[in-house]
Motif scaffolding. Structure first.
Motif, short mmCIF file in Angstrom:
data_model
loop_
_atom_site.label_atom_id
_atom_site.label_comp_id
_atom_site.label_asym_id
_atom_site.label_seq_id
_atom_site.Cartn_x
_atom_site.Cartn_y
_atom_site.Cartn_z
N UNK A 59 0.85 -1.20 0.00
CA UNK A 59 0.00 0.00 0.00
C UNK A 59 0.88 1.24 0.00
N UNK A 60 0.48 2.23 -0.77
CA UNK A 60 1.12 3.54 -0.74
C UNK A 60 0.07 4.58 -1.06
N UNK A 61 0.16 5.73 -0.40
CA UNK A 61 -0.78 6.82 -0.68
C UNK A 61 -0.24 8.12 -0.11
N UNK A 70 3.35 11.19 2.89
CA UNK A 70 3.42 9.90 2.19
C UNK A 70 3.37 8.76 3.19
N UNK A 71 2.60 7.72 2.84
CA UNK A 71 2.47 6.51 3.65
C UNK A 71 2.87 5.31 2.81
N UNK A 72 3.73 4.45 3.38
CA UNK A 72 4.11 3.20 2.74
C UNK A 72 3.86 2.05 3.71
N UNK A 73 3.30 0.96 3.19
CA UNK A 73 3.08 -0.24 3.99
C UNK A 73 3.71 -1.42 3.24
N UNK A 74 4.60 -2.14 3.94
CA UNK A 74 5.29 -3.29 3.36
C UNK A 74 4.92 -4.55 4.12
N UNK A 75 4.81 -5.65 3.41
CA UNK A 75 4.62 -6.94 4.06
C UNK A 75 5.98 -7.56 4.34
N UNK A 76 6.19 -7.98 5.57
CA UNK A 76 7.49 -8.50 5.99
C UNK A 76 7.55 -10.01 5.77
N UNK A 77 8.26 -10.43 4.74
CA UNK A 77 8.35 -11.85 4.41
C UNK A 77 9.80 -12.33 4.32
N UNK A 126 10.91 5.64 1.88
CA UNK A 126 9.95 6.75 1.95
C UNK A 126 10.67 8.10 1.93
N UNK A 127 11.87 8.14 2.51
CA UNK A 127 12.66 9.38 2.46
C UNK A 127 13.10 9.66 1.02
N UNK A 138 6.11 2.13 12.34
CA UNK A 138 5.49 1.06 13.12
C UNK A 138 5.82 -0.28 12.48
N UNK A 139 5.96 -1.30 13.31
CA UNK A 139 6.19 -2.63 12.76
C UNK A 139 5.47 -3.68 13.60
N UNK A 140 5.00 -4.71 12.92
CA UNK A 140 4.33 -5.83 13.54
C UNK A 140 5.01 -7.10 13.05
N UNK A 141 4.46 -8.23 13.40
CA UNK A 141 5.03 -9.50 12.95
C UNK A 141 5.01 -9.62 11.43
N UNK A 142 3.97 -9.08 10.80
CA UNK A 142 3.76 -9.28 9.36
C UNK A 142 3.91 -8.03 8.50
N UNK A 143 3.87 -6.84 9.10
CA UNK A 143 3.91 -5.61 8.32
C UNK A 143 4.85 -4.58 8.94
N UNK A 144 5.36 -3.71 8.07
CA UNK A 144 6.11 -2.53 8.50
C UNK A 144 5.54 -1.35 7.74
N UNK A 145 5.32 -0.24 8.42
CA UNK A 145 4.76 0.94 7.76
C UNK A 145 5.45 2.20 8.26
N UNK A 146 5.54 3.18 7.38
CA UNK A 146 6.16 4.46 7.72
C UNK A 146 5.36 5.58 7.09
N UNK A 147 5.40 6.74 7.75
CA UNK A 147 4.75 7.94 7.22
C UNK A 147 5.71 9.10 7.36
N UNK A 148 5.66 10.00 6.39
CA UNK A 148 6.52 11.18 6.38
C UNK A 148 5.70 12.37 5.89
#
Length: 209
Positions: A5-7, A14-21, A62-63, A93-103
């Protein structure tokens, strides 16, 4: 790390969401050279290492999208992170399955992500006041939204020694809403923010701005 996800947030943020695999080995190869490897070496738990490394990779991305160079981060006395040699406010923020950042180039931001889990019911009285408890009615979706909203507000304001129950408030909302309103009141100060809600399966993500 697949981008899921990005928006744009608040027009020019800016917001980015990555799945941590990825495995730890793969993430090490992806780390930006400006990452704080001393801090990484202090982390012993394998999953926490993966989350930390993924967070720095996402921050670098994101930077770069903001047209800046990622030179690492530093933390103030309250533990709030800032970019080195870049004035843009960030949150991670980070969880077991996702990492997300906003700037954002000008506005303070805060972000949190949490999975719906029964522990939110067990701990609700620690972070909700009586009216919020009544509104939540043990709905896992609402409890997750309350928690993420308050955590995002906490990160936005960046002050320690604050009670989620007594100092941070989320106005009444519908669990299908994608925009909430929150307030932080502490020591005569009041900070109000919009809370933008996004769901990724059973994970709730909220950006405060």
């Amino acid at each position: 790390m697949p981008l899921v996800h990005s928006e744009n947030i608040a027009e020019v943020g800016r917001l980015l969401v990555w799945q941590l695999v990825e495995t730890e080995e793969v993430l090490r190869k992806m780390l930006p050279s400006s990452a704080d490897f001393e801090e990484l070496s202090s982390i012993s738990h394998p999953q926490k290492k993966r989350e930390w490394m993924a967070g720095r990779i996402v921050l670098a991305q994101i930077v770069a999208e903001a047209g800046e160079v990622f030179k690492g981060t530093w933390k103030d006395e309250h533990g709030k992170p800032f970019l080195i040699d870049c004035p843009y406010p960030i949150s991670l923020t980070h969880t077991h399955d996702y990492v997300a950042a906003v700037i954002h180039p000008t506005l303070s931001v805060g972000i949190d992500m949490e999975q719906k889990n029964d522990k939110l019911i067990r701990t609700a009285r620690k972070y909700l006041n009586e009216s919020e408890l009544f509104e939540a009615k043990n709905s896992l979706s609402k409890l997750c939204m309350y928690w993420c909203g308050k955590e995002a507000l906490y990160k936005l304001n960046g002050r320690n020694n604050v009670s989620f129950k007594d100092n941070i408030f989320v106005e009444i909302f519908n669990e299908n809403s994608n925009l909430l309103q929150g307030t932080w009141r502490d020591s005569g100060r009041e900070v109000r923010a919009s809370l933008q809600v996004r769901w990724f399966g059973t994970y709730c993500l909220i950006v405060a701005v």
